[in-house]
Design an enzyme around this catalytic site. Structure first.
Site, PDB file in Angstrom:
ATOM      1  N   ASP A   1       0.842  -1.204   0.000  1.00 47.87           N
ATOM      2  CA  ASP A   1       0.000   0.000   0.000  1.00 47.87           C
ATOM      3  C   ASP A   1       0.880   1.258   0.000  1.00 47.87           C
ATOM      4  O   ASP A   1       0.534   2.264  -0.633  1.00 47.87           O
ATOM      5  CB  ASP A   1      -0.908   0.014   1.230  1.00 47.87           C
ATOM      6  CG  ASP A   1      -2.035  -0.997   1.118  1.00 47.87           C
ATOM      7  OD1 ASP A   1      -2.492  -1.247  -0.013  1.00 47.87           O
ATOM      8  OD2 ASP A   1      -2.447  -1.552   2.153  1.00 47.87           O
ATOM      9  N   GLY A   2       2.007   1.189   0.724  1.00 45.76           N
ATOM     10  CA  GLY A   2       2.927   2.333   0.788  1.00 45.76           C
ATOM     11  C   GLY A   2       3.448   2.696  -0.602  1.00 45.76           C
ATOM     12  O   GLY A   2       3.623   3.873  -0.914  1.00 45.76           O
TER      13      GLY A   2
ATOM     14  N   ASN B   1      -4.903   8.574   1.890  1.00 44.60           N
ATOM     15  CA  ASN B   1      -5.246   7.957   3.179  1.00 44.60           C
ATOM     16  C   ASN B   1      -5.676   8.986   4.216  1.00 44.60           C
ATOM     17  O   ASN B   1      -6.790   8.951   4.686  1.00 44.60           O
ATOM     18  CB  ASN B   1      -4.049   7.201   3.757  1.00 44.60           C
ATOM     19  CG  ASN B   1      -4.028   5.739   3.361  1.00 44.60           C
ATOM     20  OD1 ASN B   1      -4.958   5.250   2.737  1.00 44.60           O
ATOM     21  ND2 ASN B   1      -2.968   5.047   3.722  1.00 44.60           N
ATOM     22  N   GLU B   2      -4.750   9.866   4.581  1.00 43.14           N
ATOM     23  CA  GLU B   2      -5.066  10.793   5.677  1.00 43.14           C
ATOM     24  C   GLU B   2      -4.044  11.904   5.806  1.00 43.14           C
ATOM     25  O   GLU B   2      -2.951  11.842   5.234  1.00 43.14           O
ATOM     26  CB  GLU B   2      -5.165  10.062   7.035  1.00 43.14           C
ATOM     27  CG  GLU B   2      -3.862   9.643   7.695  1.00 43.14           C
ATOM     28  CD  GLU B   2      -3.210   8.426   7.090  1.00 43.14           C
ATOM     29  OE1 GLU B   2      -2.185   8.618   6.404  1.00 43.14           O
ATOM     30  OE2 GLU B   2      -3.678   7.309   7.287  1.00 43.14           O
TER      31      GLU B   2
ATOM     32  N   ARG C   1      -7.033  19.003  23.054  1.00 38.50           N
ATOM     33  CA  ARG C   1      -5.725  18.878  23.721  1.00 38.50           C
ATOM     34  C   ARG C   1      -5.369  17.418  23.760  1.00 38.50           C
ATOM     35  O   ARG C   1      -6.172  16.590  24.190  1.00 38.50           O
ATOM     36  CB  ARG C   1      -5.804  19.371  25.173  1.00 38.50           C
ATOM     37  CG  ARG C   1      -5.781  20.847  25.317  1.00 38.50           C
ATOM     38  CD  ARG C   1      -5.853  21.256  26.782  1.00 38.50           C
ATOM     39  NE  ARG C   1      -5.864  22.703  26.879  1.00 38.50           N
ATOM     40  CZ  ARG C   1      -6.927  23.443  26.618  1.00 38.50           C
ATOM     41  NH1 ARG C   1      -8.057  22.887  26.262  1.00 38.50           N
ATOM     42  NH2 ARG C   1      -6.850  24.752  26.720  1.00 38.50           N
TER      43      ARG C   1
ATOM     44  N   ASP D   1      -2.504  14.184  21.951  1.00 36.37           N
ATOM     45  CA  ASP D   1      -1.336  13.832  21.124  1.00 36.37           C
ATOM     46  C   ASP D   1      -1.476  14.311  19.686  1.00 36.37           C
ATOM     47  O   ASP D   1      -0.490  14.655  19.049  1.00 36.37           O
ATOM     48  CB  ASP D   1      -1.141  12.303  21.111  1.00 36.37           C
ATOM     49  CG  ASP D   1      -0.557  11.808  22.422  1.00 36.37           C
ATOM     50  OD1 ASP D   1      -0.346  12.637  23.323  1.00 36.37           O
ATOM     51  OD2 ASP D   1      -0.305  10.594  22.541  1.00 36.37           O
TER      52      ASP D   1
HETATM   53  P1  NAD Z   1       4.173   1.581   6.873  1.00 42.58           P
HETATM   54  O1  NAD Z   1       5.271   0.885   6.143  1.00 42.58           O
HETATM   55  O2  NAD Z   1       4.351   1.868   8.352  1.00 42.58           O
HETATM   56  O3  NAD Z   1       2.832   0.741   6.600  1.00 42.58           O
HETATM   57  C1  NAD Z   1       1.698   0.948   7.287  1.00 42.58           C
HETATM   58  C2  NAD Z   1       0.691  -0.186   7.086  1.00 42.58           C
HETATM   59  O4  NAD Z   1      -0.517   0.449   6.745  1.00 42.58           O
HETATM   60  C3  NAD Z   1       0.968  -1.240   6.023  1.00 42.58           C
HETATM   61  O5  NAD Z   1       0.688  -2.515   6.565  1.00 42.58           O
HETATM   62  C4  NAD Z   1      -0.036  -0.905   4.917  1.00 42.58           C
HETATM   63  O6  NAD Z   1      -0.480  -2.046   4.190  1.00 42.58           O
HETATM   64  C5  NAD Z   1      -1.148  -0.322   5.739  1.00 42.58           C
HETATM   65  N1  NAD Z   1      -2.029   0.570   4.982  1.00 42.58           N
HETATM   66  C6  NAD Z   1      -1.692   1.648   4.238  1.00 42.58           C
HETATM   67  N2  NAD Z   1      -2.796   2.169   3.688  1.00 42.58           N
HETATM   68  C7  NAD Z   1      -3.835   1.394   4.092  1.00 42.58           C
HETATM   69  C8  NAD Z   1      -5.223   1.446   3.889  1.00 42.58           C
HETATM   70  N3  NAD Z   1      -5.775   2.402   3.163  1.00 42.58           N
HETATM   71  N4  NAD Z   1      -5.989   0.514   4.500  1.00 42.58           N
HETATM   72  C9  NAD Z   1      -5.459  -0.456   5.260  1.00 42.58           C
HETATM   73  N5  NAD Z   1      -4.146  -0.549   5.503  1.00 42.58           N
HETATM   74  C10 NAD Z   1      -3.349   0.373   4.929  1.00 42.58           C
HETATM   75  O7  NAD Z   1       3.888   2.984   6.198  1.00 42.58           O
HETATM   76  P2  NAD Z   1       3.684   3.322   4.682  1.00 42.58           P
HETATM   77  O8  NAD Z   1       3.746   2.078   3.862  1.00 42.58           O
HETATM   78  O9  NAD Z   1       4.575   4.474   4.342  1.00 42.58           O
HETATM   79  O10 NAD Z   1       2.180   3.829   4.715  1.00 42.58           O
HETATM   80  C11 NAD Z   1       1.827   5.058   5.278  1.00 42.58           C
HETATM   81  C12 NAD Z   1       0.541   4.824   5.995  1.00 42.58           C
HETATM   82  O11 NAD Z   1       0.805   4.131   7.196  1.00 42.58           O
HETATM   83  C13 NAD Z   1      -0.144   6.087   6.425  1.00 42.58           C
HETATM   84  O12 NAD Z   1      -0.943   6.635   5.416  1.00 42.58           O
HETATM   85  C14 NAD Z   1      -0.954   5.598   7.616  1.00 42.58           C
HETATM   86  O13 NAD Z   1      -2.284   5.294   7.278  1.00 42.58           O
HETATM   87  C15 NAD Z   1      -0.280   4.324   8.054  1.00 42.58           C
HETATM   88  N6  NAD Z   1       0.130   4.451   9.451  1.00 42.58           N
HETATM   89  C16 NAD Z   1      -0.567   3.724  10.355  1.00 42.58           C
HETATM   90  C17 NAD Z   1      -0.270   3.850  11.701  1.00 42.58           C
HETATM   91  C18 NAD Z   1      -1.070   3.033  12.686  1.00 42.58           C
HETATM   92  O14 NAD Z   1      -1.901   2.222  12.244  1.00 42.58           O
HETATM   93  N7  NAD Z   1      -0.873   3.227  13.989  1.00 42.58           N
HETATM   94  C19 NAD Z   1       0.737   4.708  12.134  1.00 42.58           C
HETATM   95  C20 NAD Z   1       1.428   5.437  11.170  1.00 42.58           C
HETATM   96  C21 NAD Z   1       1.096   5.316   9.817  1.00 42.58           C
END
Ligand code: NAD
Length: 264
Positions: free
Chosen positions: A45-46, A122-123, A148, A150
């Site tokens: 996905d990344g 995504n976000e 207030r 994180d």
């Molecule tokens: P990464 O390598 O940390 O991968 C994050 C995970 O998120 C992977 O397993 C990927 O398959 C999954 N993912 C990404 N988009 C998704 C979606 N739309 N639905 C379900 N799973 C999804 O980081 P990256 O590959 O650079 O991806 C960045 C994304 O990581 C950000 O957009 C954010 O959504 C996600 N992220 C999640 C967390 C968390 O769940 N606590 C924290 C930081 C970032």
């Protein structure tokens, strides 16, 4: 038809990239990294998020499809074993497009320098780097609360299964043009109060975040970290643009949710 391939960069993904390139040029499709009609992402996905941001300036002319070389992805749903089938589909059949809503983020600055506009698949997250983040949350022009804690996460429907889900946000079907605001560890006591529940906003409802205190904060758009100083406000709403995915077979969203989070 012109195509480009975005690889995650590891050996397996690079090999599949070369294989797809060979096959498609064999079918007389043209490899064009500048103006592709279709972008095939190979990785996870990344990788698709990276490809999206790379071609974000030409979303109307570009469709995306993802091959996963690790676990099943939300955007990367073709397996390496299915690559030949995928290539034949791309070369031989007019593809069906499904489009998903995007998040538009506009960052404005205290010194009135030019605003910056981004699109997220995504976000967008806003997270404090030191101490609590304090932000006024303004919805449709009315102050709704002072947050207030994180941080805050504003996600698209297709991003609702990513970071948003880890924050106990709802999973939203991508046919609903909406954005979701979810809290990261809000402080709630007799002095400070936030609603505590994720909010889902429809199209044309704007959510504006205005920093109240002086702490430094990070802003992310998908996998990207933005470096901005003197931010006056961060405005989020459903974008006019949409992302287009090339679909060659049905893979309903709820089936993807089930296979990713429950069982095959
Ligand atoms: P990464 O390598 O940390 O991968 C994050 C995970 O998120 C992977 O397993 C990927 O398959 C999954 N993912 C990404 N988009 C998704 C979606 N739309 N639905 C379900 N799973 C999804 O980081 P990256 O590959 O650079 O991806 C960045 C994304 O990581 C950000 O957009 C954010 O959504 C996600 N992220 C999640 C967390 C968390 O769940 N606590 C924290 C930081 C970032």
């Amino acid at each position: 038809m012109r195509f480009a391939i975005q690889s995650k960069g590891d050996e397996t993904s690079n090999q599949i990239q070369e294989q797809i390139k060979r096959y498609l040029t064999g079918f007389e499709l043209v490899y064009d990294e500048e103006e592709p009609d279709i972008v095939i992402s190979v990785g996870g996905d990344g990788t698709l998020l990276y490809a999206f941001q790379r071609y974000v300036h030409r979303l109307d002319e570009t469709a995306f499809v993802g091959v996963h070389t690790g676990h099943l992805g939300f955007y990367a749903d073709w397996t390496p074993e299915e690559v030949e089938k995928l290539v034949i589909h791309i070369a031989k059949t007019p593809f069906h497009i499904v489009d998903y809503p995007l998040l538009e983020v506009t960052v404005r600055f205290n010194d009135d320098k030019k605003e910056k506009r981004y699109l997220a698949l995504n976000e967008c997250t806003v997270k404090s780097m030191e101490g609590s983040l304090v932000m006024d949350v303004v919805i449709k022009g009315e102050t709704f609360e002072t947050f207030r804690g994180d941080g805050l996460c504003i996600s698209t429907p297709s991003g609702s299964t990513a970071y948003n889900k880890a924050l106990s946000g709802a999973i939203i079907h991508p046919s609903l043009p909406s954005i979701q605001l979810a809290e990261m560890a809000s402080i709630n006591n007799r002095v400070f109060r936030t609603v505590g529940s994720p909010l889902i906003l429809p199209q044309h409802h704007t959510c504006m975040l205005r920093p109240v205190n002086d702490v430094n904060f990070d802003v992310t758009i998908d996998h990207l970290f933005l470096v901005h100083k003197d931010v006056k406000s961060i405005q989020c709403r459903v974008a006019h643009e949409k992302v287009r995915f090339a679909r060659f077979r049905p893979f309903p969203f709820w089936k993807r949710v089930k296979e990713s989070f429950i069982s095959d």
